[in-house]
Design a protein around this motif. Structure first.
Motif, short mmCIF file in Angstrom:
data_model
loop_
_atom_site.label_atom_id
_atom_site.label_comp_id
_atom_site.label_asym_id
_atom_site.label_seq_id
_atom_site.Cartn_x
_atom_site.Cartn_y
_atom_site.Cartn_z
N TRP A 29 -0.38 7.86 5.02
CA TRP A 29 -1.20 8.64 4.08
C TRP A 29 -1.23 10.13 4.42
CZ3 TRP A 29 -2.82 8.07 -0.62
CH2 TRP A 29 -3.81 8.91 -1.11
N PRO A 30 -1.53 10.53 5.67
CA PRO A 30 -1.52 11.97 5.95
C PRO A 30 -0.15 12.61 5.73
CG PRO A 30 -1.92 10.73 7.96
CD PRO A 30 -2.05 9.77 6.83
N VAL A 31 0.92 11.88 6.01
CA VAL A 31 2.26 12.43 5.75
C VAL A 31 2.43 12.69 4.25
CG1 VAL A 31 4.73 11.89 5.73
CG2 VAL A 31 3.38 11.48 7.79
N PHE A 32 2.08 11.72 3.42
CA PHE A 32 2.21 11.89 1.98
C PHE A 32 1.35 13.04 1.48
CE2 PHE A 32 3.31 7.12 1.12
CZ PHE A 32 4.47 7.28 1.84
N VAL A 33 0.11 13.11 1.96
CA VAL A 33 -0.81 14.15 1.49
C VAL A 33 -0.33 15.53 1.90
CG1 VAL A 33 -3.14 15.08 1.78
CG2 VAL A 33 -2.82 12.63 1.38
N LEU A 34 0.09 15.67 3.15
CA LEU A 34 0.54 16.99 3.62
C LEU A 34 1.80 17.43 2.89
CD1 LEU A 34 -0.29 16.43 7.35
CD2 LEU A 34 -1.25 18.23 5.93
N MET A 35 2.65 16.48 2.51
CA MET A 35 3.82 16.86 1.71
C MET A 35 3.39 17.27 0.30
SD MET A 35 6.98 14.45 2.93
CE MET A 35 8.08 15.33 1.81
N ARG A 36 2.38 16.60 -0.27
CA ARG A 36 1.90 17.03 -1.59
C ARG A 36 1.37 18.46 -1.54
NH1 ARG A 36 -0.51 11.70 -1.77
NH2 ARG A 36 0.67 10.39 -3.19
N TRP A 37 0.75 18.82 -0.43
CA TRP A 37 0.21 20.17 -0.30
C TRP A 37 1.29 21.22 -0.05
CZ3 TRP A 37 -4.25 22.24 -1.55
CH2 TRP A 37 -5.40 21.47 -1.61
N THR A 38 2.41 20.82 0.48
CA THR A 38 3.42 21.80 0.90
C THR A 38 4.67 21.69 0.03
OG1 THR A 38 4.13 20.25 2.65
CG2 THR A 38 2.51 21.94 3.24
N VAL A 39 5.70 21.03 0.51
CA VAL A 39 6.98 21.01 -0.20
C VAL A 39 6.95 20.14 -1.43
CG1 VAL A 39 8.29 21.56 1.87
CG2 VAL A 39 7.88 19.17 1.29
N GLY A 40 6.02 19.19 -1.49
CA GLY A 40 5.94 18.28 -2.62
C GLY A 40 6.36 16.87 -2.25
N LEU A 41 6.00 15.92 -3.11
CA LEU A 41 6.36 14.52 -2.92
C LEU A 41 6.77 13.95 -4.27
CD1 LEU A 41 6.38 12.30 -0.68
CD2 LEU A 41 4.10 11.66 -1.45
N ASP A 42 7.73 14.63 -4.90
CA ASP A 42 8.10 14.28 -6.27
C ASP A 42 9.54 13.81 -6.42
OD1 ASP A 42 5.58 15.41 -7.73
OD2 ASP A 42 6.22 17.03 -6.41
N THR A 43 10.45 14.38 -5.65
CA THR A 43 11.85 14.04 -5.81
C THR A 43 12.22 12.84 -4.95
OG1 THR A 43 12.63 15.43 -3.98
CG2 THR A 43 12.31 16.50 -6.13
N PRO A 44 13.31 12.13 -5.29
CA PRO A 44 13.75 11.01 -4.44
C PRO A 44 14.01 11.44 -3.00
CG PRO A 44 14.87 10.94 -6.56
CD PRO A 44 14.12 12.23 -6.53
N GLY A 45 14.59 12.62 -2.81
CA GLY A 45 14.85 13.10 -1.46
C GLY A 45 13.58 13.31 -0.66
N GLN A 46 12.58 13.88 -1.31
CA GLN A 46 11.30 14.10 -0.62
C GLN A 46 10.64 12.77 -0.24
OE1 GLN A 46 9.45 16.49 -3.63
NE2 GLN A 46 10.07 18.44 -2.71
N ARG A 47 10.74 11.80 -1.11
CA ARG A 47 10.12 10.51 -0.83
C ARG A 47 10.87 9.76 0.27
NH1 ARG A 47 8.60 8.86 -7.12
NH2 ARG A 47 6.74 10.20 -7.22
N VAL A 106 0.83 -1.20 0.00
CA VAL A 106 0.00 0.00 0.00
C VAL A 106 0.87 1.26 0.00
CG1 VAL A 106 -1.68 1.33 1.33
CG2 VAL A 106 -1.96 -1.14 1.08
N ILE A 107 1.91 1.27 0.81
CA ILE A 107 2.78 2.45 0.90
C ILE A 107 3.49 2.69 -0.43
CG2 ILE A 107 4.87 3.35 1.99
CD1 ILE A 107 3.93 2.03 4.59
N LEU A 108 4.01 1.62 -1.05
CA LEU A 108 4.68 1.79 -2.33
C LEU A 108 3.71 2.33 -3.39
CD1 LEU A 108 6.89 -1.43 -2.56
CD2 LEU A 108 7.69 0.93 -2.43
N PHE A 109 2.50 1.82 -3.39
CA PHE A 109 1.50 2.30 -4.36
C PHE A 109 1.20 3.77 -4.13
CE2 PHE A 109 -2.97 3.19 -5.35
CZ PHE A 109 -2.98 2.90 -6.71
N HIS A 110 1.11 4.18 -2.88
CA HIS A 110 0.79 5.57 -2.60
C HIS A 110 1.97 6.52 -2.83
CE1 HIS A 110 -2.78 4.23 0.11
NE2 HIS A 110 -3.14 4.37 -1.15
N LEU A 111 3.18 6.01 -2.75
CA LEU A 111 4.33 6.84 -3.12
C LEU A 111 4.37 7.07 -4.62
CD1 LEU A 111 7.38 5.70 -0.94
CD2 LEU A 111 6.45 8.01 -1.13
N ASP A 112 4.15 6.01 -5.38
CA ASP A 112 4.14 6.12 -6.84
C ASP A 112 3.47 4.87 -7.40
OD1 ASP A 112 4.57 6.30 -9.56
OD2 ASP A 112 6.59 7.11 -9.36
#
Length: 691
Positions: free
Chosen positions: A316-334, A24-30
């Motif tokens: 999930w809330p960690v991933f979502v809050l990062m999408r709203w703020t700094v982003g969840l796109d780069t390897p470092g962010q993930r 589930v976590i891997l799917f939600h990351l990408d």
């Protein structure tokens, strides 16, 4: 010996939990990393049904009321503490960082209803597709599965009660679970065969019951077969057979986690996850020391499995809050997000989950635990509601702190027109309802030359003029009729790109209703997005490709054909003396301002193209659409074009803000402040009579 969870801890079950939560976590990351990873939740459902049956089976039978109290107290102590902690922390973070918008419109209600276990039905009600981008911006979307489990637990003790009595009661209980599971499969099959039911099929308890029921039936079947739960299975060939089944089930699970398809869950693709999970539990029940059993029982997987509930809650809330703020796109962010999830999950397990499972927590007694648990959930939900209510005062977002400038909902109208009242109504027509704005008692004089009725029709941009139209009614005394549906533009000049067959009947109904109500001298204002977006609320588009397509021969031909159809549609009204006003294309921006106007989100990947576009480029971009609008205006007697761009753009550029105040909410819809800026221009256009 067999591995029987009703006799104690079974390590390979935690290993299976680990695989499920990691999927589930891997799917939600990408999703590209593990396309079917969302079926990890299906695995959790089977495990939950199996384990909860074992936990109740090993307890001595009690009369109905004490039995229910014991069951619900155990479930509350298992689920509620970590859930309440996660919901409250996520609620505070969302209030601080997430403004209200289309992307977040279901978030607050989903979070509130998660306290009472019905968030899945909230998501059904708002039509929030689990696989659509909007779901990725709701920090509480993942609680849908907890809602399914909690609703299952309302029925479970009643259906399992006969089992606890032994004898023929066990057959009765098995039959009840089999019947309920068959009915659930029937609903899942029906919903899965109707695309319009896809959201309900995914979230509904009635389409998911069979997955939890499969775990219950597996446990019951095993224990009906084995009168002695500690019996030793046959040696030799039997162990080889169980080992082969375990390997086959693990391979099948891996195939499902990779290949399950979005929009085909829980039926049919969820079936394979259920069968694979049940196969693993069955094989390892009889041969836990098989290679697969040893793998699942390995220390790393067992530790992850022990943390699986907290990992699921917090990731999930960690991933979502990062999408709203700094982003969840780069390897470092993930990597950072994953580490943060691990820390929060361990802290939750150590300091929230464990204390409520030990002997000290059990001293309170089942009836009191039920009362305490329900009261805690109610108080926590009330606190969450209070947080939402105070969000404009608590938020760090400039959008939430300055709602009158950002949101075009007309909340500032009353204060700006003392001595005047605005009457808001709704009028039914064949396509739905039209909203009306009209002046009630008012001390302001009615200006001369204004029409009695202004009919505004279009897509979401017609709705985004909400404040402008309210003010127009108060300023002019005209009755304003607002017809709007997202994606249904009346005259969008983009039909050559995509067809909108669902809009044809609605658009025709709007025209028919206006024709029925309009009189000579009235005005129809056609509003829509007439150039392609450069940014959506969650994605960016290539500006050069968009510009080149607008200037293509196919584009010119498609717009000309649409313009001719618009002339044919509106010519009868124009001939009858109703004046048509065509809104010229407004600027579109390369990023959504409401997501990019704070320090904590300005560096988000969705903001990388900036918040302005050169005016000369914008003029060139919309030039083909203006040609088509001129064609329409020439074909309709008395029609004129109203152009907001000169008011919204500076001499050199079209910007998201002016003097620190937003002109736009997202990449193309205006803000409340933008609405107010355009009012004088629109009012002057309506008062001008064509020659």
């Amino acid at each position: 010996m067999t591995a029987d969870p009703s006799h104690g801890y079974v390590p390979h079950i935690d290993g299976l939990r680990a695989i499920a939560v990691l999927a589930v976590i891997l799917f939600h990351l990408d999703p590209a990393w593990l396309p079917g990873g969302f079926t990890g939740v299906d695995v959790f459902f089977v495990i939950s049904g199996f384990v909860v049956s074992a936990s109740v089976h090993r307890l001595p039978p009690l009369p109905l009321r004490p039995s229910l109290q014991r069951f619900y107290s155990r479930r509350l102590r298992r689920i509620a503490p970590a859930l309440v902690a996660c919901l409250l922390v996520s609620g505070v973070a969302s209030v601080l960082l997430i403004p209200q918008s289309w992307l977040s419109e279901a978030s607050d209600m989903t979070g509130l209803m998660a306290f009472v276990g019905v968030s899945n039905w909230v998501l059904v009600g708002v039509g929030s597709d689990y696989f659509a981008p909007r779901a990725e911006f709701n920090p509480f979307t993942h609680t849908w599965s907890l809602g399914v489990e909690e609703q299952f637990y309302l029925l479970f003790p009643l259906l399992f009660l006969a089992w606890s009595r032994g004898g023929r009661g066990r057959l009765l209980s098995l039959g009840l679970f089999a019947l309920a599971s068959m009915l659930s499969i029937g609903h899942a099959v029906y919903a899965g065969s109707h695309p319009e039911q896809a959201v309900r099929a995914f979230y509904a308890t009635t389409t998911r019951f069979w997955q939890l029921g499969a775990g219950v039936l597996l446990f019951q079947g095993l224990h009906l077969r084995q009168h002695d739960a500690g019996s030793v299975p046959a040696p030799g060939r039997a162990r080889v057979a169980w080992s082969l089944l375990a390997v086959a089930a693990l391979v099948a699970l891996g195939w499902t986690l990779w290949s399950a398809r979005a929009g085909h869950s829980p039926w049919p693709d969820g079936l394979w996850a259920v069968l694979a999970s049940a196969g693993l539990l069955l094989a390892l029940h009889f041969h836990p020391r098989a290679l697969v059993g040893r793998l699942l029982s390995s220390p790393p997987l067992r530790r992850i499995g022990l943390l699986s509930y907290s990992l699921y809650l917090w990731h999930w809330p960690v991933f979502v809050l990062m999408r709203w703020t700094v982003g969840l796109d780069t390897p470092g962010q993930r990597v950072f997000a994953t580490l943060l999830v691990a820390v929060l999950a361990w802290a939750s397990w150590r300091w929230v989950e464990r204390p409520f499972r030990g002997p000290l927590a059990q001293r309170l007694g089942a009836p009191r635990w039920v009362l305490v648990g329900v009261a805690t959930l109610a108080l926590a939900g009330g606190l969450q509601a209070l947080l939402y209510w105070q969000s404009p005062h608590l938020s760090l977002s400039t959008v939430s702190r300055h709602p009158l400038d950002w949101y075009p909902d007309g909340e500032s109208v009353a204060a700006d027109y003392p001595g005047c009242t605005l009457q808001v109504g709704k009028e039914r027509f064949e396509g739905g309802r039209a909203r009306t704005f009209s002046r009630g008692d008012c001390v302001r004089p009615v200006p001369a030359g204004m029409p009695r009725n202004v009919f505004v029709a279009g897509d979401s941009h017609a709705m985004a003029y909400n404040e402008l139209l309210r003010r127009l009614a108060l300023e002019t005394g005209a009755t304003v009729w607002q017809y709007g549906r997202g994606g249904c533009p009346q005259l969008g000049l983009q039909e050559w790109r995509w067809a909108a067959p669902d809009c044809q009947a609605y658009d025709a109904a709007v025209r028919a209703d206006i024709a029925r109500r309009a009189a000579p001298g009235d005005v129809v204002l056609l509003v829509s997005l007439r150039v392609p977006r450069l940014s959506d609320q969650f994605i960016l588009f290539d500006a050069r490709e968009q510009r080149d397509s607008e200037h293509s021969e196919q584009g010119y031909a498609g717009r000309a054909a649409e313009a001719e159809r618009a002339i044919a549609d509106w010519r009868p009204l124009a001939d009858a003396g109703v004046r048509v006003v065509l809104e010229a294309p407004k600027p579109v921006l390369p990023a959504p301002p409401y997501r990019c106007s704070d320090r904590f989100n300005a560096a988000n990947a969705v903001c990388r193209n900036g918040l302005q576009v050169q005016r000369a480029w914008m003029e060139d971009y919309r030039a083909p659409a203006l040609v088509a609008l001129q064609q329409v205006a020439s074909g309709l007697p008395g029609a004129v074009i109203w152009d907001p761009l000169p008011i919204l753009c500076d001499a050199d550029a079209c910007r998201a803000q002016r003097d620190g105040r937003p002109l736009f909410f997202d990449g193309d819809h205006l803000s409340g402040y933008g609405n107010r800026l355009l009012l004088p221009s629109l009012q002057a256009t309506l008062a001008t009579r064509p020659r």
